[in-house]
Design a protein around this motif. Structure first.
Motif, mmCIF file in Angstrom:
data_model
loop_
_atom_site.group_PDB
_atom_site.id
_atom_site.type_symbol
_atom_site.label_atom_id
_atom_site.label_comp_id
_atom_site.label_asym_id
_atom_site.label_seq_id
_atom_site.Cartn_x
_atom_site.Cartn_y
_atom_site.Cartn_z
ATOM 1 N N TYR A 1 -5.074 5.106 9.181
ATOM 2 C CA TYR A 1 -4.186 6.108 9.777
ATOM 3 C C TYR A 1 -3.363 6.798 8.694
ATOM 4 O O TYR A 1 -3.153 8.018 8.742
ATOM 5 N N GLU A 2 -2.893 6.004 7.700
ATOM 6 C CA GLU A 2 -2.044 6.555 6.645
ATOM 7 C C GLU A 2 -2.851 7.246 5.549
ATOM 8 O O GLU A 2 -2.346 8.145 4.884
ATOM 9 N N ASN A 3 -4.089 6.800 5.339
ATOM 10 C CA ASN A 3 -4.932 7.417 4.310
ATOM 11 C C ASN A 3 -6.384 7.356 4.771
ATOM 12 O O ASN A 3 -7.099 6.400 4.476
ATOM 13 N N ALA B 1 0.834 -1.214 0.000
ATOM 14 C CA ALA B 1 0.000 0.000 0.000
ATOM 15 C C ALA B 1 0.861 1.254 0.000
ATOM 16 O O ALA B 1 0.555 2.228 -0.690
ATOM 17 N N ARG B 2 1.967 1.223 0.756
ATOM 18 C CA ARG B 2 2.853 2.390 0.785
ATOM 19 C C ARG B 2 3.534 2.596 -0.566
ATOM 20 O O ARG B 2 3.852 3.726 -0.940
ATOM 21 N N GLY B 3 3.743 1.503 -1.295
ATOM 22 C CA GLY B 3 4.418 1.617 -2.579
ATOM 23 C C GLY B 3 3.511 1.963 -3.728
ATOM 24 O O GLY B 3 3.870 2.766 -4.591
ATOM 25 N N LEU C 1 -6.693 -2.643 8.803
ATOM 26 C CA LEU C 1 -7.625 -1.574 8.445
ATOM 27 C C LEU C 1 -7.289 -0.291 9.188
ATOM 28 O O LEU C 1 -7.248 0.793 8.594
ATOM 29 N N ARG C 2 -7.035 -0.399 10.470
ATOM 30 C CA ARG C 2 -6.733 0.806 11.263
ATOM 31 C C ARG C 2 -5.445 1.478 10.789
ATOM 32 O O ARG C 2 -5.351 2.702 10.740
#
Length: 241
Positions: free
Chosen positions: A79-81, A51-53, A74-75
Motif C-alpha cells: 500500500y505504501e510502496n 521501512a518508513r524510516g 506485505l499488504r
C-alpha cells in the motif's frame, strides 16, 4: 558466496523480516556479502516502522511472524510502496499459501529450508528488474532498533516518533550510529564531533550526552549507555533482553 560490495551496491537497502535470530543473522551476512545493506526486523510492526524510516529497495519477508501475519505486512508495504520488490519466505509449502502471498503482492516465493545463494540470486533478479542496483540512491539512512536517522533530511525518529535535535546533537547521534554497540571515549567523541580539543572538553561531552539521552531515551527503554571508566555506547534495546 562472492561479495560484490562497492559504492553503488552498498547503497541498496534490504529489509529482512524474520523472528528467528539465527536465520536473520545468516540472511544479513548473505545480504552484506552481496554488497547490500541489511536492515533486520524481528516482527511485523518493527518492519513497517523501519521501512518508513529506511525506504528499502527490497524486502525479504517471513510469512509467519509473532504479531502481524506476513500477508498483512506485505499488504501494508504494498500500500505504501506498490513497486517495492518483496521476496516471501515460509515453511508453509502448500500451494494455497503461495497463491495467497503472490496475490497479496509478493514478487517471488522461497520455501524453507532454502539456500542463501538462492535467496541472493532471487533478490538480485528482483532488484535488477526494479532498477535498484543501477540507480544511485540516498545512503544517509541509519537504523538501530527502533531508532532511525536520515542524514539527507536531518530527521530522527524513535519508535516512529520525531525527535528534535540541535546540529551538534545530530552529529553526535550520527557518530554513535556509525559505530553501533562500540564504546566511544570522551576523547574520541570530542575529536570526531568537535574536531578540536577544548578546556573542559570532557564536561562538554557529558553535557551533550545528557541532552541527547533526554531526547532519545526519555520515556523509553534506554539506548545510550555509560560504560564506567571507558565512555559511552549506543545499543539497541534488544541487546538488553
Amino acid at each position: 558466496m562472492t561479495g560484490t560490495s562497492g559504492s553503488r551496491g552498498s547503497r541498496v537497502r534490504v529489509l529482512i523480516v524474520d523472528d528467528e535470530p539465527a536465520l536473520t543473522e545468516l540472511l544479513s551476512v548473505a545480504v552484506t556479502e552481496a554488497g547490500w545493506r541489511p536492515y533486520p526486523a524481528p516482527d511485523g510492526h518493527s518492519a513497517l516502522r523501519i521501512a518508513r524510516g529506511c525506504a528499502p529497495h527490497a524486502v525479504v519477508l517471513d510469512g509467519m511472524l509473532p504479531d502481524l501475519d506476513g500477508i498483512q505486512v506485505l499488504r501494508r508495504l504494498r500500500y505504501e510502496n506498490p513497486r517495492l520488490p518483496v521476496l516471501m519466505l515460509t515453511a508453509r509449502d502448500a500451494i494455497e499459501h503461495r497463491l495467497d502471498g503472490l496475490e497479496a503482492g509478493a514478487d517471488d516465493y522461497v520455501t524453507k529450508p532454502f539456500s542463501l545463494e538462492e535467496v541472493v540470486l532471487r533478490l538480485r533478479g528482483l532488484l535488477r528488474r526494479a532498477g535498484s542496483e543501477q540507480t544511485p540512491t540516498d545512503d544517509s539512512v541509519r537504523v538501530l532498533g527502533d531508532l532511525v536517522l536520515t542524514g539527507e533530511t536531518r530527521e530522527v525518529r524513535r519508535a516512529g516518533e520525531p525527535v528534535q535535535l540541535t546540529a551538534k546533537e545530530f552529529d553526535l547521534l550520527t557518530l554513535f550510529l556509525d559505530h553501533p554497540r562500540q564504546v566511544l571515549s570522551k576523547a574520541q567523541i570530542l575529536d570526531q564531533v568537535w574536531s578540536s580539543c577544548f578546556d573542559g572538553g570532557g564536561n562538554l561531552v557529558e553535557v551533550y550526552i545528557s541532552s541527547l539521552r533526554r531526547k532519545i531515551d526519555r520515556g523509553r527503554a534506554p539506548m545510550i549507555h555509560t560504560v564506567r571508566g571507558m565512555g559511552y555506547a549506543l545499543r539497541p534495546v534488544e541487546d538488553a533482553r
